[in-house]
Write a protein that holds these residues in place. Sequence first.
Motif, PDB file in Angstrom:
ATOM      1  N   ALA A  18       0.815  -1.215   0.000  1.00 43.49           N
ATOM      2  CA  ALA A  18       0.000   0.000   0.000  1.00 43.49           C
ATOM      3  C   ALA A  18       0.854   1.273   0.000  1.00 43.49           C
ATOM      4  N   LEU A  19       2.138   1.146   0.310  1.00 44.23           N
ATOM      5  CA  LEU A  19       3.039   2.303   0.302  1.00 44.23           C
ATOM      6  C   LEU A  19       3.527   2.567  -1.124  1.00 44.23           C
ATOM      7  N   LYS A  20       3.552   3.817  -1.521  1.00 50.08           N
ATOM      8  CA  LYS A  20       4.116   4.169  -2.817  1.00 50.08           C
ATOM      9  C   LYS A  20       5.631   4.088  -2.725  1.00 50.08           C
ATOM     10  N   ALA A  21       6.271   3.704  -3.822  1.00 50.94           N
ATOM     11  CA  ALA A  21       7.731   3.689  -3.856  1.00 50.94           C
ATOM     12  C   ALA A  21       8.209   5.127  -3.679  1.00 50.94           C
ATOM     13  N   SER A  22       8.849   5.378  -2.537  1.00 51.01           N
ATOM     14  CA  SER A  22       9.247   6.737  -2.199  1.00 51.01           C
ATOM     15  C   SER A  22      10.053   6.708  -0.901  1.00 51.01           C
ATOM     16  N   ARG A  23      10.392   7.879  -0.402  1.00 53.72           N
ATOM     17  CA  ARG A  23      11.097   8.026   0.868  1.00 53.72           C
ATOM     18  C   ARG A  23      10.098   8.452   1.936  1.00 53.72           C
ATOM     19  N   TYR A  24      10.197   7.856   3.127  1.00 53.25           N
ATOM     20  CA  TYR A  24       9.321   8.127   4.257  1.00 53.25           C
ATOM     21  C   TYR A  24      10.168   8.408   5.497  1.00 53.25           C
ATOM     22  N   VAL A  25       9.518   8.926   6.536  1.00 53.74           N
ATOM     23  CA  VAL A  25      10.149   9.079   7.841  1.00 53.74           C
ATOM     24  C   VAL A  25       9.461   8.113   8.814  1.00 53.74           C
ATOM     25  N   TYR A  26      10.190   7.750   9.866  1.00 49.02           N
ATOM     26  CA  TYR A  26       9.621   6.835  10.863  1.00 49.02           C
ATOM     27  C   TYR A  26      10.249   7.110  12.215  1.00 49.02           C
ATOM     28  N   ASP A  27       9.591   6.604  13.249  1.00 47.95           N
ATOM     29  CA  ASP A  27      10.219   6.548  14.564  1.00 47.95           C
ATOM     30  C   ASP A  27       9.602   5.423  15.377  1.00 47.95           C
ATOM     31  N   VAL A  28      10.327   5.060  16.433  1.00 45.39           N
ATOM     32  CA  VAL A  28       9.894   4.004  17.351  1.00 45.39           C
ATOM     33  C   VAL A  28      10.086   4.530  18.766  1.00 45.39           C
ATOM     34  N   GLU A  29       9.046   4.393  19.588  1.00 46.08           N
ATOM     35  CA  GLU A  29       9.097   4.854  20.969  1.00 46.08           C
ATOM     36  C   GLU A  29       8.722   3.734  21.922  1.00 46.08           C
ATOM     37  N   ILE A  30       9.365   3.747  23.093  1.00 45.10           N
ATOM     38  CA  ILE A  30       8.991   2.841  24.172  1.00 45.10           C
ATOM     39  C   ILE A  30       8.435   3.702  25.304  1.00 45.10           C
ATOM     40  N   SER A  31       7.509   3.143  26.072  1.00 46.63           N
ATOM     41  CA  SER A  31       6.930   3.919  27.172  1.00 46.63           C
ATOM     42  C   SER A  31       6.542   3.003  28.323  1.00 46.63           C
ATOM     43  N   PHE A  32       6.466   3.599  29.505  1.00 45.26           N
ATOM     44  CA  PHE A  32       5.995   2.905  30.698  1.00 45.26           C
ATOM     45  C   PHE A  32       5.377   3.928  31.630  1.00 45.26           C
TER      46      PHE A  32
ATOM     47  N   ASP B 276       5.337   5.352  35.333  1.00 46.84           N
ATOM     48  CA  ASP B 276       6.201   5.336  36.517  1.00 46.84           C
ATOM     49  C   ASP B 276       5.382   5.306  37.809  1.00 46.84           C
ATOM     50  N   SER B 277       6.061   5.348  38.945  1.00 45.52           N
ATOM     51  CA  SER B 277       5.408   5.231  40.253  1.00 45.52           C
ATOM     52  C   SER B 277       4.476   6.403  40.564  1.00 45.52           C
ATOM     53  N   ASP B 278       4.632   7.521  39.863  1.00 45.46           N
ATOM     54  CA  ASP B 278       3.755   8.688  40.038  1.00 45.46           C
ATOM     55  C   ASP B 278       2.566   8.657  39.083  1.00 45.46           C
ATOM     56  N   SER B 279       2.379   7.529  38.388  1.00 49.87           N
ATOM     57  CA  SER B 279       1.324   7.359  37.383  1.00 49.87           C
ATOM     58  C   SER B 279       1.493   8.275  36.183  1.00 49.87           C
ATOM     59  N   SER B 280       2.718   8.705  35.939  1.00 52.48           N
ATOM     60  CA  SER B 280       3.028   9.508  34.754  1.00 52.48           C
ATOM     61  C   SER B 280       3.590   8.593  33.679  1.00 52.48           C
ATOM     62  N   THR B 281       3.210   8.835  32.437  1.00 51.27           N
ATOM     63  CA  THR B 281       3.742   8.049  31.333  1.00 51.27           C
ATOM     64  C   THR B 281       5.073   8.641  30.888  1.00 51.27           C
ATOM     65  N   VAL B 282       6.093   7.800  30.860  1.00 47.01           N
ATOM     66  CA  VAL B 282       7.431   8.198  30.435  1.00 47.01           C
ATOM     67  C   VAL B 282       7.658   7.606  29.044  1.00 47.01           C
ATOM     68  N   VAL B 283       7.985   8.481  28.073  1.00 52.31           N
ATOM     69  CA  VAL B 283       8.171   8.063  26.687  1.00 52.31           C
ATOM     70  C   VAL B 283       9.614   8.326  26.273  1.00 52.31           C
ATOM     71  N   GLU B 284      10.207   7.346  25.594  1.00 49.89           N
ATOM     72  CA  GLU B 284      11.575   7.482  25.091  1.00 49.89           C
ATOM     73  C   GLU B 284      11.597   7.075  23.621  1.00 49.89           C
ATOM     74  N   ARG B 285      12.065   7.964  22.764  1.00 49.90           N
ATOM     75  CA  ARG B 285      12.238   7.603  21.356  1.00 49.90           C
ATOM     76  C   ARG B 285      13.560   6.851  21.244  1.00 49.90           C
ATOM     77  N   VAL B 286      13.503   5.621  20.710  1.00 47.73           N
ATOM     78  CA  VAL B 286      14.708   4.802  20.642  1.00 47.73           C
ATOM     79  C   VAL B 286      15.284   4.695  19.238  1.00 47.73           C
ATOM     80  N   LEU B 287      14.448   4.952  18.233  1.00 50.64           N
ATOM     81  CA  LEU B 287      14.921   4.833  16.854  1.00 50.64           C
ATOM     82  C   LEU B 287      14.130   5.792  15.975  1.00 50.64           C
ATOM     83  N   GLU B 288      14.826   6.392  15.013  1.00 50.79           N
ATOM     84  CA  GLU B 288      14.172   7.273  14.043  1.00 50.79           C
ATOM     85  C   GLU B 288      15.008   7.301  12.781  1.00 50.79           C
ATOM     86  N   GLY B 289      14.387   7.770  11.706  1.00 49.35           N
ATOM     87  CA  GLY B 289      15.147   7.879  10.473  1.00 49.35           C
ATOM     88  C   GLY B 289      14.262   7.933   9.258  1.00 49.35           C
ATOM     89  N   THR B 290      14.829   7.482   8.137  1.00 45.22           N
ATOM     90  CA  THR B 290      14.091   7.446   6.886  1.00 45.22           C
ATOM     91  C   THR B 290      13.978   6.005   6.402  1.00 45.22           C
TER      92      THR B 290
END
Length: 114
Positions: free
Chosen positions: A76-90, A92-106
């Motif tokens: 379904a993707l057209k032959a072309s260049r795209y951007v992406y990223d990957v994030e992990i989250s959890f 914490d003990s204060d019930s706040s969501t902590v997000v970390e981007r671990v990978l990004e690129g094209t």
Amino acid sequence: MAQYEELQIDKGTDVTVQLELEDTSGNPKNLTNYTVAGKIKKTYSSTDSTAFTTEIQAPSTAGVVNLSLTNVQTNALKASRYVYDVEISFVDSDSSTVVERVLEGTIEVTPSVT
């Protein structure tokens, strides 16, 4: 800061990318109680996106994440260049969501003949 990687995907194929995450000491990152999300977009401001299917591989203490796209998704993707990223989250003990981007690129989606 996230790792930057340029990836190439063949249009119309199944794709799996395995990430081996490490903590700041170089040990496998313990991903217990984490979630993973990743998306591909034509541009950063695009509203349309394609989501990776994500899986934290057992045992979660090994720090391994699998990202995958089906052949239907890549077709379904057209032959072309795209951007992406990957994030992990959890949450914490204060019930706040902590997000970390671990990978990004094209991602370059290459055309198919068959």
